[in-house]
Design a protein around this motif. Structure first.
Motif, mmCIF file in Angstrom:
data_model
loop_
_atom_site.group_PDB
_atom_site.id
_atom_site.type_symbol
_atom_site.label_atom_id
_atom_site.label_comp_id
_atom_site.label_asym_id
_atom_site.label_seq_id
_atom_site.Cartn_x
_atom_site.Cartn_y
_atom_site.Cartn_z
ATOM 1 N N ARG A 1 0.852 -1.122 0.027
ATOM 2 C CA ARG A 1 0.106 0.012 0.070
ATOM 3 C C ARG A 1 1.016 1.191 0.064
ATOM 4 O O ARG A 1 0.400 2.043 -0.520
ATOM 5 N N SER B 1 -0.220 -1.574 6.005
ATOM 6 C CA SER B 1 -1.249 -0.753 5.392
ATOM 7 C C SER B 1 -2.002 0.054 6.294
ATOM 8 O O SER B 1 -2.771 -0.755 7.187
ATOM 9 N N PRO B 2 -2.125 1.302 6.279
ATOM 10 C CA PRO B 2 -3.244 1.994 7.143
ATOM 11 C C PRO B 2 -4.670 1.758 7.002
ATOM 12 O O PRO B 2 -5.328 1.848 7.718
ATOM 13 N N SER B 3 -5.014 0.936 5.926
ATOM 14 C CA SER B 3 -6.405 0.537 5.779
ATOM 15 C C SER B 3 -6.385 -0.663 6.806
ATOM 16 O O SER B 3 -7.849 -0.992 7.015
ATOM 17 N N LYS B 4 -5.484 -1.111 7.383
ATOM 18 C CA LYS B 4 -5.675 -2.362 8.296
ATOM 19 C C LYS B 4 -5.377 -1.931 9.840
ATOM 20 O O LYS B 4 -4.202 -1.412 9.862
ATOM 21 N N GLU B 5 -6.168 -1.588 10.572
ATOM 22 C CA GLU B 5 -6.062 -0.944 12.080
ATOM 23 C C GLU B 5 -5.509 0.131 12.122
ATOM 24 O O GLU B 5 -4.965 0.704 13.034
ATOM 25 N N ASP B 6 -5.600 0.951 11.118
ATOM 26 C CA ASP B 6 -5.189 2.544 11.119
ATOM 27 C C ASP B 6 -3.817 2.687 11.775
ATOM 28 O O ASP B 6 -3.749 3.680 12.539
ATOM 29 N N LYS B 7 -2.735 1.814 11.260
ATOM 30 C CA LYS B 7 -1.477 2.325 11.894
ATOM 31 C C LYS B 7 -0.533 2.015 10.504
ATOM 32 O O LYS B 7 -1.087 1.314 9.602
ATOM 33 N N HIS B 8 0.765 2.470 10.848
ATOM 34 C CA HIS B 8 1.520 2.374 9.450
ATOM 35 C C HIS B 8 2.927 1.412 9.546
ATOM 36 O O HIS B 8 3.332 1.304 8.692
ATOM 37 N N SER C 1 5.353 4.744 5.829
ATOM 38 C CA SER C 1 4.234 4.999 6.810
ATOM 39 C C SER C 1 3.262 6.054 6.094
ATOM 40 O O SER C 1 2.141 6.355 6.699
ATOM 41 N N SER D 1 -5.125 -4.852 1.701
ATOM 42 C CA SER D 1 -6.053 -4.749 2.708
ATOM 43 C C SER D 1 -5.926 -5.534 3.864
ATOM 44 O O SER D 1 -6.542 -5.192 4.942
ATOM 45 N N ASN E 1 3.836 -2.249 11.781
ATOM 46 C CA ASN E 1 3.687 -3.329 12.644
ATOM 47 C C ASN E 1 4.784 -4.486 12.929
ATOM 48 O O ASN E 1 5.640 -4.329 12.049
#
Length: 847
Positions: free
Chosen positions: A239, A615-622, A249, A291, A624
């Motif tokens: 992403r 991906s920030p679309s998953k759990e809104d973080k940049h 990020s 995603s 992991n």
């Protein structure tokens, strides 16, 4: 032989004559005979009626939906030319019910370069093959009455790097296709699983300008090695950096950066045809966009740009980047919510070969035991990628058991997972002030100690204490659990989610969780409440302490320290706290279950608690932190990109050799690398040649090279005949023209003898890629009970590119019951390389 029905209708003669005008290539293994006067048709095939590659498969209910891939194409100068087979086979009745159908992959060997018109002809061929199995009547075929069914069942055509197609079929139709000339194998559309930074610093590729090579600068994004290489990620796609600015990020920087993402494709037909119960609207991002985060994570490890202040919830803070930050990334999204299907994976391989990528990274694989090489999508795709000069790097799997390694083909670089020296401890403070170390990514703060009990004491009425000790869903009594820290268990070999257990504990009203995990794999997780993970021995000590310091419940409010109270402290980051690297407990092990003469895995790299993009679309973080051989794989991909950038003309096997022979078998304290969880000394079945070293891989000195002809000889050695080899390669290759050999004769950077009877000799050829006049001396560390000699003991290379051959002789002195391990070191002035030696004695033959 198949023989068609006889028909004497005038218009049918004309129809057949028109069909004959189509430009098809009939290969030498089949001959079509047409009698236009009597309209009789027959086809002679050399294939057996029972196709050796066909495998049985389960049923799938549901209909098919066609979805065209959204493409952001990657430029390529050369078109792919295709030469293909054609035949029309008239067959009997078949099961026509959709309820007994699923997607099958029909593999037909190497693809040949050609025009777009030829590819259209290939599609027509596949439709005609499908028509033949959907209706046995030539009249109906000519009228097009069954063509509609055939076209509706078609899912993909593969026509670039290899030939074949995917279609929705029932078992009988699949068997009929398997018996057609030109078909190598027909296999079910199997679902594959994903094998799911400081790690580059730990490996020696430091961001610190004082410690890095000038050519490998990553601070200023001017990395010459690996620049403009095209690295393909076949998995979920990334992403980050899609807008051409910012960093992994998505945070804006003051300077402009060029996105490493050069293109993306996605593949959904195989998935959606199988997962027919899932509507298209339920799939998030029907596009190359990531995603789930897995693709962003792995791609950024391999080739992410430099990022400042990278962290996960304050943990692991610092600068980070991928191994080859100036490489380009082409993303091929094949994985969706429920998994990754073979039909989609092969379509991605086919496109990646046509797009001209340099390296393909595949962080997914089959369940073990793996099927044959040409009934496995990744093995097929990687064979043809390698034949086109593309290195394929793949993960070994996360089963953690002996013999569980997958992606076993010798043309794949298979990666095991190791650790780094970074840990994320979360301490438990006991009532007497003692601190016990656990592991976690949870940063919650508890402000006071609370009573701690075993979850078995909080069992709900319908669950046994043992069931409740596992903190299963609904197994806890809220009254008993409320306000306490619960001690839960996770059994060895369990697939229960650690995070799910924390959610069960939280829902029961508890304030924290201590998880005793018998897996002891050191995988850190972020939990739903204050929680930490300890091993069994530590957990037993905690339970013993809690039990010995407890008074009866009525005194607890007065004597808090006597109530078995504890407090869980937030996780923090510690560097250098443990010996490293170690082989991760979850990493799949050898030996190779398909071809024991080929050592697998090949190499190890960091795969435990790896911080990378998300991906920030998953759990809104940049960012992991994830663990798995999925994370180890792109570390080696990054190294491969650096080597390819330094030596653009090198073959895939040359790059593979450079990475394997320069690996280390020693840890950061110069001791032997060990394995988790028991600390056993690691063997080549755990880490292959050792732990990858990105700096030494750039100067291997000598390499073991192999080319498509060598892999053809390998296939002959494991039982392929002239006919099957010809179908795979689509050339005049023959097994009968080759000297008989063993699979161990492949010029591989390791030597494995799985069935040594008394004596055996293996030959290898080395190519000089170092200085003119380089000399190398052989030093043997022999496996236990085996006498090993090398002839000659000294090799001198007069020129760059010079080749020298040596022979390793094995003789049984004292037979051992299990595999024994040793090494062969070639030591030169400017470089040294190590080859693992693996031997298992045939004790019955010795007796």
């Amino acid at each position: 032989m198949w023989s068609g029905r006889h028909m004497h209708v005038g218009w049918e003669k004309r129809a057949v004559a028109r069909a004959l005008k189509q430009r098809y290539t009939l290969r030498r293994f089949s001959r079509a005979f047409w009698n236009l006067e009597g309209i009789s048709f027959s086809l002679v095939s050399q294939e057996n009626s029972e196709h050796p590659f066909f495998r049985k498969s389960g049923n799938l209910h549901g209909s098919q939906t066609h979805i065209e891939p959204e493409k952001v194409p990657v430029a390529r100068d050369n078109m792919i030319f295709l030469v293909f087979y054609v035949f029309v086979v008239l067959l009997g009745e078949f099961c026509s019910s959709c309820s007994c159908a699923q997607v099958y992959v029909v593999y037909m060997g190497k693809g040949l370069q050609g025009s777009t018109e030829n590819r259209h002809d290939m599609l027509r061929l596949h439709h005609q093959m499908l028509t033949a199995v959907h209706d046995g009547s030539l009249t109906n075929w000519m009228l097009g009455l069954s063509m509609e069914k055939a076209e509706a069942s078609h899912v993909y055509t593969y026509s670039n790097g290899f030939q074949g197609f995917a279609a929705k079929l029932n078992k009988q139709q699949a068997m009929k296709l398997a018996n057609m000339p030109g078909v190598i194998s027909v296999f079910p559309n199997t679902k594959r699983s994903l094998h799911t930074t400081h790690s580059w610093d730990f490996m020696g590729l430091s961001v610190d300008a004082a410690a890095e090579l000038p050519e490998l600068s990553s601070k200023n994004q001017e990395n010459e090695y690996g620049q403009n290489l095209l690295v393909s990620e076949i998995m979920e796609c990334l992403r980050f950096l899609q807008d051409g600015e910012g960093n992994a990020s998505g945070e804006r920087q003051t300077h402009h950066q060029i996105s490493p993402v050069t293109g993306g494709r996605y593949y959904l037909r195989g998935y959606q045809t199988e997962e027919s119960g899932q509507s298209r609207s339920a799939i998030k991002f029907i596009s190359p966009r990531d995603s789930s985060g897995h693709g962003s994570h792995t791609a950024s490890i391999a080739a992410g740009r430099f990022v400042r202040n990278m962290n996960y919830r304050g943990l692991g803070t610092g600068g980070g980047r991928g191994g080859a930050p100036m490489a380009r990334i082409a993303a091929y999204k094949t994985c969706w919510d429920a998994g990754c299907y073979d039909a989609d994976i092969l379509a991605a391989f086919d496109d990646a070969i046509a797009d001209g990528v340099d390296i393909i990274s595949v962080s997914l694989g089959p369940d073990y035991p793996q099927g044959g090489y040409f009934t496995d999508a990744i093995s097929i795709g990687s064979f043809h990628a390698t034949s086109n000069g593309i290195l394929v790097v793949s993960s070994a799997g996360n089963a953690g058991r002996k013999g569980s390694a997958t992606n076993l083909a010798p043309w794949i670089l298979t990666v095991a997972a190791g650790t780094t020296d970074r840990s994320f401890p979360s301490y438990i403070r006991m009532a007497n002030g003692t601190l016990i170390m656990g592991e976690s990514l949870s940063t919650y703060h508890m402000h006071t100690s609370v009573r701690t009990i075993s979850a078995s004491e909080a069992n709900a009425s319908s669950f046994t204490p043992y069931q409740s000790s596992l903190c299963l869903d609904s197994s806890l009594n809220r009254t008993k659990a409320r306000g306490k820290i619960l001690i839960c268990h996770r059994a060895k070999g369990s697939s229960d989610s650690r995070v799910s257990k924390s959610m069960v504990v939280k829902e029961a009203g508890a304030l924290g969780m201590i998880l005793i995990d018998e897996m002891e794999d050191h995988v850190a997780n972020h939990f739903a409440l204050p929680a930490t993970v300890v091993g069994k021995a530590t957990g037993d000590k905690i339970l013993s302490y809690i039990s010995s310091t407890r008074f009866s419940a009525k005194y607890c409010s007065y004597f808090q320290k006597g109530c078995g109270s504890t407090m869980i402290l937030p996780a923090k980051t510690i560097l250098g706290s443990r010996d490293a690297p170690r082989v991760a407990a979850f990493s799949s092990r050898g030996p190779n279950s398909l071809t024991p003469e080929i050592l697998k895995p090949d190499i190890a790299a960091p795969g435990l608690n790896i911080l990378a993009a998300w991906s920030p679309s998953k759990e809104d973080k940049h960012f992991n932190i994830l663990s798995g051989t999925s994370m180890a794989c792109p570390h080696v991909t990054g190294i491969a990109a650096l080597v390819k950038g330094a030596y653009p003309s090198w073959s895939p096997s040359a790059i593979k050799s450079a990475i394997m022979t320069t690996a280390t078998v020693l840890g950061n304290k110069r001791n032997a690398i060990a394995t988790d969880p028991n600390g056993r000394t690691a063997t080549p079945f755990d880490f292959g040649s050792g732990f990858a070293d990105p700096i030494k891989a750039l100067n291997p000195g000598i390499i073991f090279d192999a080319h498509p002809e060598d892999y053809k000889s390998f296939l002959c050695s494991i039982g392929y005949d002239d006919h099957s080899l010809h179908l795979i390669t689509q050339d005049n290759s023959s097994c009968t023209d080759r000297a008989p050999s063993s699979a161990a004769a492949l010029n591989y950077p390791s030597i494995t003898i799985p069935n040594l009877k008394k004596s055996y000799s293996v030959t290898r050829t080395m190519t000089n890629v170092g200085c003119r006049g380089s000399a190398y001396h052989a030093f043997v560390s022999a496996p236990l009970g085996i006498n090993v000699t090398v002839t000659p003991k000294v090799l001198v290379f007069e020129n760059y590119g010079a080749k020298k051959t040596f022979t390793v002789n094995f003789h049984v002195d004292v037979p051992q019951r299990d595999h024994v391990f040793g090494s062969l070191l070639w030591h030169g002035k400017d470089a040294r390389l190590m080859m693992p030696l693996v031997v298992k004695v045939d004790t019955a033959a010795k007796a």
